[in-house]
Design a protein around this motif. Structure first.
Motif, PDB file in Angstrom:
ATOM      1  N   LYS A  38       0.861  -1.178   0.000  1.00 43.56           N
ATOM      2  CA  LYS A  38       0.000   0.000   0.000  1.00 43.56           C
ATOM      3  C   LYS A  38       0.899   1.229   0.000  1.00 43.56           C
ATOM      4  O   LYS A  38       2.017   1.177   0.495  1.00 43.56           O
ATOM      5  CB  LYS A  38      -0.943  -0.015   1.203  1.00 43.56           C
ATOM      6  CG  LYS A  38      -1.899  -1.204   1.200  1.00 43.56           C
ATOM      7  CD  LYS A  38      -2.776  -1.204   2.432  1.00 43.56           C
ATOM      8  CE  LYS A  38      -3.799  -2.332   2.382  1.00 43.56           C
ATOM      9  NZ  LYS A  38      -3.172  -3.666   2.370  1.00 43.56           N
ATOM     10  N   ASN A  57      -6.576   3.098  -6.759  1.00 41.59           N
ATOM     11  CA  ASN A  57      -7.646   2.467  -5.986  1.00 41.59           C
ATOM     12  C   ASN A  57      -8.719   1.870  -6.882  1.00 41.59           C
ATOM     13  O   ASN A  57      -9.253   0.784  -6.610  1.00 41.59           O
ATOM     14  CB  ASN A  57      -8.268   3.482  -5.028  1.00 41.59           C
ATOM     15  CG  ASN A  57      -7.317   3.894  -3.921  1.00 41.59           C
ATOM     16  OD1 ASN A  57      -6.473   3.108  -3.493  1.00 41.59           O
ATOM     17  ND2 ASN A  57      -7.446   5.121  -3.446  1.00 41.59           N
ATOM     18  N   LYS A  62      -9.902  -1.634  -4.333  1.00 42.49           N
ATOM     19  CA  LYS A  62      -9.950  -1.391  -2.897  1.00 42.49           C
ATOM     20  C   LYS A  62      -8.981  -0.272  -2.559  1.00 42.49           C
ATOM     21  O   LYS A  62      -8.217   0.184  -3.412  1.00 42.49           O
ATOM     22  CB  LYS A  62      -9.609  -2.666  -2.116  1.00 42.49           C
ATOM     23  CG  LYS A  62      -8.229  -3.219  -2.379  1.00 42.49           C
ATOM     24  CD  LYS A  62      -7.996  -4.482  -1.561  1.00 42.49           C
ATOM     25  CE  LYS A  62      -6.597  -5.058  -1.829  1.00 42.49           C
ATOM     26  NZ  LYS A  62      -6.365  -6.284  -1.023  1.00 42.49           N
ATOM     27  N   HIS A  63      -9.010   0.152  -1.312  1.00 39.38           N
ATOM     28  CA  HIS A  63      -8.186   1.279  -0.886  1.00 39.38           C
ATOM     29  C   HIS A  63      -6.741   0.825  -0.674  1.00 39.38           C
ATOM     30  O   HIS A  63      -6.433   0.170   0.314  1.00 39.38           O
ATOM     31  CB  HIS A  63      -8.746   1.868   0.408  1.00 39.38           C
ATOM     32  CG  HIS A  63      -8.042   3.109   0.859  1.00 39.38           C
ATOM     33  ND1 HIS A  63      -8.078   3.548   2.157  1.00 39.38           N
ATOM     34  CD2 HIS A  63      -7.267   4.008   0.179  1.00 39.38           C
ATOM     35  CE1 HIS A  63      -7.368   4.650   2.268  1.00 39.38           C
ATOM     36  NE2 HIS A  63      -6.867   4.959   1.086  1.00 39.38           N
ATOM     37  N   SER A  66      -3.319   6.586  -0.723  1.00 41.10           N
ATOM     38  CA  SER A  66      -3.860   7.867  -0.269  1.00 41.10           C
ATOM     39  C   SER A  66      -2.873   8.973  -0.627  1.00 41.10           C
ATOM     40  O   SER A  66      -1.672   8.723  -0.804  1.00 41.10           O
ATOM     41  CB  SER A  66      -4.098   7.866   1.244  1.00 41.10           C
ATOM     42  OG  SER A  66      -5.163   7.019   1.600  1.00 41.10           O
TER      43      SER A  66
END
Length: 243
Positions: A38, A57, A62-63, A66
């Protein structure tokens, strides 16, 4: 290229990447996500940064990414970026200090302007120094990790027309080579990738005489995939530190 005997497991790993909205940073972020990590991206380019994480994303479903507006010359911004990684994904394992600029790359005959003359050193050099200091504190919480910084072939040798850029990247190389002791202190390794010019927006900002010279000598631009592989090698090879 060195063969890594031990398989590096990217599952549940979290990477913080500065200058990650486009070019080398974005491509490395994409490679890490494809391997299962991530990412938290910091950049001053808000529109591009937000678009990049939305793209990641959406593709994964999905996440996994950021974004946070980040000025790497400011400790406050860097601290908030790394805290976002902890708050969002639980911690930090990999750091890619990639943010840099090429503007004002040769200022010798320019007006005597403090802000202009200091900008490239503040971003390219102090951004790495400050990023390292913040990164080590967060990596230590996870029991260790790895930092990769973006320097340049112009941090190993110098060309005319790019004096300030040369100086900023030489300083990064000196900084990286200063940490032979770091793994024994906090189980953190730090290395630098030093590519020749890569076909990115940055290349367009360099003076044409320098670009023509380096192209004739080194057959550049360098392929982006080569740079990505170099970063991945420095992340995975546990024998490499201060390289």
């Amino acid at each position: 290229m060195t063969v890594i005997n031990e398989i590096y497991n990217y599952e549940n790993k979290v990477a913080v990447i500065t200058g990650g909205s486009r070019n080398i940073g974005k491509n490395v972020a994409n490679a890490l996500i494809e391997k299962g990590a991530k990412v938290i991206i910091g950049d001053i380019l808000d529109r591009e940064g937000q678009k990049t994480v939305e793209e990641f994303n959406s593709r994964v479903g999905k996440h996994v990414a950021s974004f946070l507006h980040t000025d790497v010359t400011k400790y406050k911004d860097l601290m908030e970026l790394f805290q976002l990684a902890e708050n969002t994904f639980g911690g930090v394992d990999i750091v890619f200090l990639n943010a840099g600029i090429t503007l004002d790359h040769d200022i010798l005959l320019d007006p005597l302007d403090d802000e202009q003359d200091e900008k490239i050193m503040n971003v390219n050099t102090m951004g790495i120094i400050k990023g390292t200091k913040v990164a080590v504190r967060h990596l230590n919480k996870r029991g260790g990790g790895v930092i990769v910084a973006t320097s340049s072939a112009l941090g190993l040798e110098a060309y005319s027309y790019t004096s300030m850029y040369n100086a900023s990247k030489h300083a990064v190389v000196g900084w990286i080579k200063s940490f032979e002791h770091l793994p024994s202190v906090c189980n953190v390794r730090i290395n630098a990738v030093c590519p020749y010019a890569v076909e990115t927006d940055f290349l367009k900002q360099f003076p044409k005489p320098m670009v023509r010279l380096t192209q004739s000598i080194n057959s550049i631009p360098v392929d982006m995939d080569t740079v990505i592989k170099a970063v991945i090698l420095l992340i995975e090879d546990k024998k490499r530190n201060g390289n």
